[in-house]
Structures are given as C-alpha cells and as structure tokens.
Enzyme design. Structure first.
Site, short mmCIF file in Angstrom:
data_model
loop_
_atom_site.label_atom_id
_atom_site.label_comp_id
_atom_site.label_asym_id
_atom_site.label_seq_id
_atom_site.Cartn_x
_atom_site.Cartn_y
_atom_site.Cartn_z
N VAL A 36 105.64 92.62 106.17
CA VAL A 36 106.12 93.97 106.45
C VAL A 36 106.34 94.15 107.96
O VAL A 36 106.55 95.28 108.42
CB VAL A 36 105.15 95.05 105.93
CG1 VAL A 36 105.11 95.05 104.42
CG2 VAL A 36 103.74 94.87 106.52
N ARG A 67 108.35 91.84 110.88
CA ARG A 67 109.75 91.57 111.20
C ARG A 67 110.15 90.27 110.50
O ARG A 67 109.36 89.35 110.36
CB ARG A 67 109.94 91.42 112.72
CG ARG A 67 110.00 92.74 113.47
CD ARG A 67 111.30 93.47 113.19
NE ARG A 67 111.47 94.70 113.96
CZ ARG A 67 111.17 95.91 113.52
NH1 ARG A 67 110.66 96.07 112.31
NH2 ARG A 67 111.38 96.97 114.27
N ASP A 76 109.72 92.51 102.80
CA ASP A 76 110.39 93.77 103.08
C ASP A 76 111.34 93.65 104.26
O ASP A 76 112.15 94.54 104.50
CB ASP A 76 109.36 94.87 103.35
CG ASP A 76 109.98 96.24 103.50
OD1 ASP A 76 110.71 96.66 102.57
OD2 ASP A 76 109.77 96.89 104.54
N GLU A 88 119.64 91.21 107.85
CA GLU A 88 119.59 92.37 106.98
C GLU A 88 120.94 93.09 107.00
O GLU A 88 121.50 93.28 108.08
CB GLU A 88 118.48 93.33 107.45
CG GLU A 88 117.10 92.71 107.34
CD GLU A 88 115.97 93.66 107.74
OE1 GLU A 88 116.26 94.83 108.07
OE2 GLU A 88 114.81 93.23 107.73
N HIS A 138 113.72 96.66 103.58
CA HIS A 138 113.15 97.22 104.81
C HIS A 138 112.79 98.69 104.61
O HIS A 138 113.24 99.57 105.35
CB HIS A 138 114.13 97.07 105.98
CG HIS A 138 113.45 97.07 107.32
ND1 HIS A 138 113.86 96.27 108.36
CD2 HIS A 138 112.38 97.76 107.80
CE1 HIS A 138 113.09 96.47 109.41
NE2 HIS A 138 112.18 97.38 109.10
N SER A 162 109.28 99.64 103.51
CA SER A 162 107.84 99.75 103.23
C SER A 162 107.22 100.97 103.89
O SER A 162 106.22 101.51 103.40
CB SER A 162 107.11 98.48 103.68
OG SER A 162 107.20 98.29 105.08
#
Length: 325
Positions: A229, A231, A255, A260, A279, A281
């Site tokens: 959670v 990077r 996550d 991304e 992304h 969380s």
C-alpha cells in the site's frame, strides 16, 4: 503575513466541491498540468491536488514567488526533484488522513487471503460449490515495512486482530510501543523468511526504491503473502510476477504499481492469488473533503504567520519525526 495569499490548485480536470472554501481566504487559480506554468507566476502557495502529476517539475521555472507546496497525499516522491530540493520552498503533505483507511484495507487483504474470500467470489461468479479449509490469522507473523503513522496504525489494527507484528524502519530498535522489535530496512534480507505477511507502507526514497527485488523475494516463505500500500516502485514488479508464477510466493495484494493504471497486458490481472486494486486503499467516503480541510487549516496558519503542520524533511522524503528513532 497580512495580504491574501495567491494559491494555485493543480488538478487533473476535476476538483472537489470543498475547494470553494479556499476561495474565502485566498486568491485561487485553478490549473491543469498544461496550464500550470501560466498560473504560477506571482503565486505564493501551490496545492497539489493531482499528486500523480509530474507537471510541477516541468513548470518549476515559472515559480517565481512560491514559498509553500502542499500535497494532497502522504507520499511526495514526485515533488522531490533537484530544483525543489535546492529551493527554500516548504513542502507539506496530508499525513493523518489515510492512516486508518489504509490499515483497514490491509486487514481486509489479510482476511481475504486467510479466509480465501477472493476464491469464493470467483467460484460464486461461476456458480461453483467447493468446500475448502481456511486459515487463522491469530499469531501469524507480519512485518510492516515503514514505521511512520500509516505503518503504526496498520500495526495496531493487525495486533488487535491477534497477529504478531514487527516493523522495519530506518533504525533497528527493540521495545517500540507499536512494533516491539523494529528491524533496520538495510538488513531486511536477513529477516524476511520469518514472516507470514509482509506489508509495505514505506515512502518511496532512494533507499526504498526496488526494496523488494528477486533476491528479497527468494527469501520469503513460499506460504507468505506480500501486501503493498506504499508505492509501486518499492517492488520490482517483473521479479514479483516471476515469483508468483513460480509459486515461490503464496499471494500478493497490490494497491500500487510501477505503472498506473496497471496495463491490461499485465499477468497480475489473471493470477488467482493476486488482489489488484486501483490505488484506492486510503480513499474512503469523504476523504476529499478531509484533504481540503487539512490544507485550509494549514493555510490559515500560513496567513497568520504560524507554523505549518506536516512539514516534510525534503532530504529524507517524509515528515521529520514520523519515525521514532
């Protein structure tokens, strides 16, 4: 400071409704990444709402009056470029907003793996009945990498659920109030094999970039799970994919990712032992208002000449004092 500050809000096309409250105490200029260079001249403050943007670095030469940048995120790695580091501009982050939501996400991921909930969902989609035995989480050993506020909140929640929690941070120590034993991140390789779950909640710095690579993954228990959670760049993603494919790791809840959104071609999408989330969380109902109100609180202090909260140590990459040394 007596004059009304000029605040540039860097956004990605949309802004939360609560940003209208900023207009009551400041002159506000809204800018996308493409508009940022034109909006910055004369501005005192920048509120980086679109914290995934690289526009600040690209527009930096236009920042002729900037004194303070606030990030609508806990991580500030995109803002730590050389010109920013060498400047007198103060950097603050949104530490505190995401701690509990991210801890709940981690607990949810642990429970999903232990109770095989992700498989149950897949079987339900197929109307397939298959009884299985599941695991307890009580007394399972978990290592939380990152001993700042988010890591500490994760440790508290997992400990309350009965798990045996340790930490990994910049400095090794014992007797920590939240983790008990804290291992030095530089010595991580020697302890990874002891844990059933490894949770990554560290900031992205030169020291943590690529922290979990092929060598580190080879030291995990084959029954262990990785939860990230922090990077995406904390993990060498290709190495993780190979470890999962070769069954050298039992599962991963991710996550955050190197790229991304996660490309559709990534094999992670199809792996039955991988949980993928976009992304999110720390993003719970009302989180955008909380971020704006935190900035507003800091802005009022700024205009009154007070101290700013959540000042980032630009050399370390996180809020000074967010790890207990």
């Amino acid at each position: 400071m007596t004059k009304q500050p000029t605040v540039v809000v860097l956004h990605g096309g949309t802004t939360p409704s609560a940003t209208s409250e900023i207009e009551r105490v400041a002159e506000v200029r809204y800018a996308t990444g493409e508009q940022l260079a034109d909006a910055l001249p004369g501005a005192d403050v920048m509120f980086v709402w679109n914290f995934r943007s690289d526009a600040v670095r690209e527009a930096w030469p236009a920042a002729d009056s900037l004194r303070w940048i606030h990030a609508a995120s806990a991580g500030v790695d995109r803002l730590l470029f050389p010109e920013m580091l060498d400047s007198d501009v103060v950097l603050t982050n949104s530490r505190g907003v995401f701690d509990r939501p991210m801890a709940e996400y981690v607990l949810g991921a642990v429970l999903s793996f232990a109770k095989d909930l992700h498989t149950s969902v897949r079987f339900q989609d197929r109307e397939h009945w298959q009884h299985r035995e599941t695991e307890r989480i009580e007394d399972k050993k978990v290592l939380v990498v990152g001993t700042g506020p988010i890591g500490r909140t994760i440790a508290g929640l997992l400990g309350a659920a009965g798990m045996a929690v340790s930490g990994a941070g910049r400095v090794a120590r014992s007797g920590d109030p939240d983790f008990g034993d804290v291992h030095a991140s530089s010595e991580l390789a020697g302890v990874l094999g002891e844990f059933d779950y490894v949770v990554l909640a560290a900031p992205l710095t030169e020291q943590t970039n690529g922290l979990i690579d092929a060598d580190a993954l080879a030291r995990f228990k084959p029954t262990a799970r990785l939860i990230n959670v922090g990077r995406g760049e904390l993990v060498v993603q290709d190495d993780l994919v190979r470890a999962l494919q070769d069954k050298r790791l039992a599962g991963a809840a991710l996550d955050v990712f190197e790229t991304e959104p996660l490309p559709e071609s990534s094999p992670l999408w199809e792996m039955p032992n991988v949980l993928v989330s976009p992304h999110m969380s720390g993003d719970t109902v009302g989180w955008t208002d909380e971020l704006v109100h935190l900035f507003l609180s800091n802005l009022r202090g700024y205009t009154e000449g007070g101290q700013l909260r959540n000042v980032v140590d630009k050399q370390r990459g996180y809020v000074s004092g967010s790890e207990r040394n």
